[in-house]
Design an enzyme around this catalytic site. Structure first.
Site, PDB file in Angstrom:
ATOM      1  N   GLU A  32       1.116  42.194  46.342  1.00 37.52           N
ATOM      2  CA  GLU A  32       1.707  43.514  46.608  1.00 37.52           C
ATOM      3  C   GLU A  32       1.109  44.058  47.903  1.00 37.52           C
ATOM      4  O   GLU A  32      -0.097  44.180  48.050  1.00 37.52           O
ATOM      5  CB  GLU A  32       1.416  44.449  45.424  1.00 37.52           C
ATOM      6  CG  GLU A  32       1.677  45.912  45.667  1.00 37.52           C
ATOM      7  CD  GLU A  32       3.103  46.248  46.107  1.00 37.52           C
ATOM      8  OE1 GLU A  32       4.053  45.572  45.663  1.00 37.52           O
ATOM      9  OE2 GLU A  32       3.243  47.175  46.939  1.00 37.52           O
ATOM     10  N   CYS A  42      11.485  56.589  42.571  1.00 40.69           N
ATOM     11  CA  CYS A  42      12.414  57.619  42.073  1.00 40.69           C
ATOM     12  C   CYS A  42      11.693  58.906  41.714  1.00 40.69           C
ATOM     13  O   CYS A  42      12.306  59.957  41.573  1.00 40.69           O
ATOM     14  CB  CYS A  42      13.143  57.149  40.819  1.00 40.69           C
ATOM     15  SG  CYS A  42      13.694  55.458  40.895  1.00 40.69           S
ATOM     16  N   ALA A 288      16.387  51.378  39.529  1.00 39.33           N
ATOM     17  CA  ALA A 288      15.176  51.038  38.776  1.00 39.33           C
ATOM     18  C   ALA A 288      15.428  50.394  37.415  1.00 39.33           C
ATOM     19  O   ALA A 288      14.726  49.456  37.035  1.00 39.33           O
ATOM     20  CB  ALA A 288      14.325  52.296  38.597  1.00 39.33           C
TER      21      ALA A 288
END
Lengths: 432, 432
Positions: A32, A42, A288
């Site tokens: 990551e 979001c 998502a």
């Protein structure tokens, strides 16, 4: 067996967790780039508005949780810089390393489309930027928001709640993938709180001293801050390097098992295409909820448990002040673009029983002339439950008469005995 | 063509309206015993609590509206006293008259099951009784509610909001058609506001001076007022007189066109059976939403437009204070009673995104071992949208994996990215 997961967002961590649950012996490494995993972009508008206090709350779990509880090797601040079949190279805290893999998942997500090289233009995408956005917004008096999709709407809602003077510029209409019947109702409401410029395209953003100038064909707007939310593009550079094929959308092409064209290489989440359940064609749906499930399915398949992902409906929901808005499936203009012989009806109906009034909602239902429903949009009060029902029926390929006959619960403070969905279906049935 | 509609409730008026819309030349007479048409008994608890001010508000439309706008001959205070094939006799304001018919619809509704001959025991069924119930409740200090189904729950909610001391006596558990996992959560909440006596059966209600004594096997309760809501029975006396066959439930047996066994005689609403969509067997589902649609379908068929009614799911929703409760399809005990090899899962999950907490809900999902979902129950926050989705999926014969893959919209303040329905399905998938 060694698994490399490139990108630790929703899809990546969902896949990693699934793999370790099904097959604890697999060695799973997640790479990551940022300092956070399972981050939820979001949530950023709700952080900007102050509803969410700490940016860490926007992560479903911490990296340590995944390491300790799920035995996943999480590498933070670890960017994959090169890739070849069976091996990748990453830079972790300044040091270059390699990892050899048997299976690889691309869950690299998507990045905002940039509108300017100015550092004073902010994008609502990385939760690492969120504190900066909030801090700058707090000091700003006038803010221009470029783009009025779901994120744009939520940012304008947040900023106007903070008392900011907001101009929002959208090259079509607010919520541009919705039909005008819906967009115009939203536009009316937004115009009470912000200056909304529809059908205006931003051409340039310039820094002039402390200020920014946003230039459109028609006007110039001065601002202390610009937030852009015109959309995202899939992160596919590494995939291309590995010879992974992209779809027409530019996102990674996948089959129902979320495999790419390269053996043992999968893709899930915002970087990947899936099937649009309504059109049954490949589509790029960077949202998502499907991202999480795609991760789950890709993880299952990597771990050896065969599972198909059926695709998504692009179901969405948002709100502006007390106005809720939702959509599932296709709008009428999307349906026509896909070549459907679409018919539609738009009704406005009470959200609750007549004797316990609590506002109304407008429902637009789009169907094929043969009766199959293609999409539902709604705006007003009590939208969520109708979009939940509509998404469920669309998922099962329902016809207009199914929307009429479905036995939705009646409860006077929450729904009228003829639900707005049923009213819309009843009216649309006449055209079939 | 002359049509007689016996009963002017939801089903009757829906049928009458439909007939006149499709075939304005038909002569439609509605015979309604009470002084109101299209009355909504479901609204009575909200009238008792004061949310609804006037009893007239509990009627969707007035008799004059139907007469003037829809050209329906509405007879109020008109009781049908005798019936034979082709002719009925009714008493309207003291005068006996006859009407000859070609088609007849029984929409005679249902009546409360009585527990006592005392006039001080009230039943929540006829909106004509509502003002009396409210007036007596206002003067009462202590009220015993007998029966804790949906209506019982809503009456207790209303009375405790008015500050009354309430004892509620239920021979099983609150919401007796729900499974215990749900009922017990409701019981906990109700117990904060009222004395709830579960598994206690009322044996007798006696008047003693100004008071009432409610006697159970275990106890005696003194009250100023008793409200009974133990259930209803279908009104079928006239139908029997005409030779109409009843089903096992005691309600009128109908086919999918809502025809009875007698030619040109139909039945709809609370007096009639329909098909339970889950069991695909005849069932008696006396609820307002199916009643309206049954009227619509019966009316279509009478007017010559063939239409099938697919049945109902017995979807229901209610709330007690801030606790919402909903159910669609079968509970586990109902499933077992029907002989299904049922499996189930019960989960408790956040109703919204972790970072915008707004309570949680408990979902119980019941399925056949082969994967078909039989029913969903939920209690807590945000129940309505999940029951809307569950009813929609059940209506389309969905499997557990459909509940997992359905693309429900994600919006942080309204739903978590893994919706509780999806979480329940994910867990139940393991048992299939």
């Amino acid at each position: 067996m060694k698994v490399a997961i490139v990108g630790g967002g929703a899809a990546g961590m969902s896949a990693a967790s699934r793999i370790k649950r099904l097959n604890p012996k697999m060695d799973v490494h997640v790479f990551e780039k940022s300092n956070f995993v399972s981050h939820a972009p979001c949530g950023i508008p709700f952080f900007v508005s102050g509803i969410v206090r700490d940016v860490e709350e926007l992560c479903a779990y911490t990296a340590d949780f995944f390491r300790e509880e799920r035995k996943i090797n999480v590498h933070l601040n670890a960017e994959v810089v090169d890739i070849e079949y069976g091996k990748l190279e990453y830079v972790e805290r300044g040091k270059s390393r390699t990892y050899e893999w048997d299976y690889l998942l691309f869950s690299t997500g998507a990045s905002p489309i940039k509108i300017s090289s100015s550092k004073k233009v902010y994008y609502v995408r990385s939760i690492e930027d969120a504190p900066k956005i909030r801090a700058v917004a707090e000091k700003s008096e006038k803010i221009v928001v470029v783009g009025c999709g779901y994120i744009g709407v939520e940012v304008v809602d947040a900023l106007t709640n903070l008392g900011k003077k907001v101009v929002v510029i959208e090259k079509e209409y607010p919520l541009p993938d919705h039909d005008l019947e819906i967009s115009k109702l939203l536009l009316n409401e937004m115009s009470k709180y912000a200056e909304v410029k529809s059908e205006e395209a931003v051409e340039e953003v310039r820094e002039v001293g402390e200020k920014l100038i946003v230039e459109t064909r028609e006007n110039e707007y001065e601002a202390d801050m610009v937030i852009s939310a015109i959309g995202v593009k899939p992160n596919v550079e590494l995939a291309k390097k590995l010879g992974v094929k992209l779809g027409e959308s530019g996102a990674i092409r996948t089959d129902p098992f979320l495999r790419t064209n390269v053996e043992n290489v999968y893709a899930a989440g915002d970087c990947a295409e899936t099937t649009n359940i309504v059109t049954q064609k490949p589509d790029w749906i960077p949202l998502a909820a499907p991202a999480n499930k795609m991760g789950f399915v890709a993880g299952s398949n990597i771990a050896g448990k065969r599972m198909k992902f059926p695709g998504a409906l692009k179901s969405q929901m948002t709100s502006f002040k007390d106005l809720e808005i939702g959509k599932t499936g296709l709008s009428e203009k999307e349906a026509k673009k896909h070549g459907f012989d679409a018919i539609s009806v738009t009704i406005t109906s009470r959200a609750t029983a007549k004797y316990i009034p609590n506002g109304e909602l407008t429902v637009k239902m789009v169907a094929e002339r043969n009766g199959r429903v293609l999409g539902v949009q709604a705006i007003g009060k009590g939208v969520a439950k109708r979009i939940y029902a509509a998404a469920s029926l669309l998922y099962k390929n329902a016809k207009v008469e199914d929307f009429f006959f479905v036995d939705l619960p009646f409860y006077p403070p929450k729904s009228p005995v003829w639900d707005p969905l049923v009213v819309a279906a009843r009216k649309l049935m006449k055209s079939i």
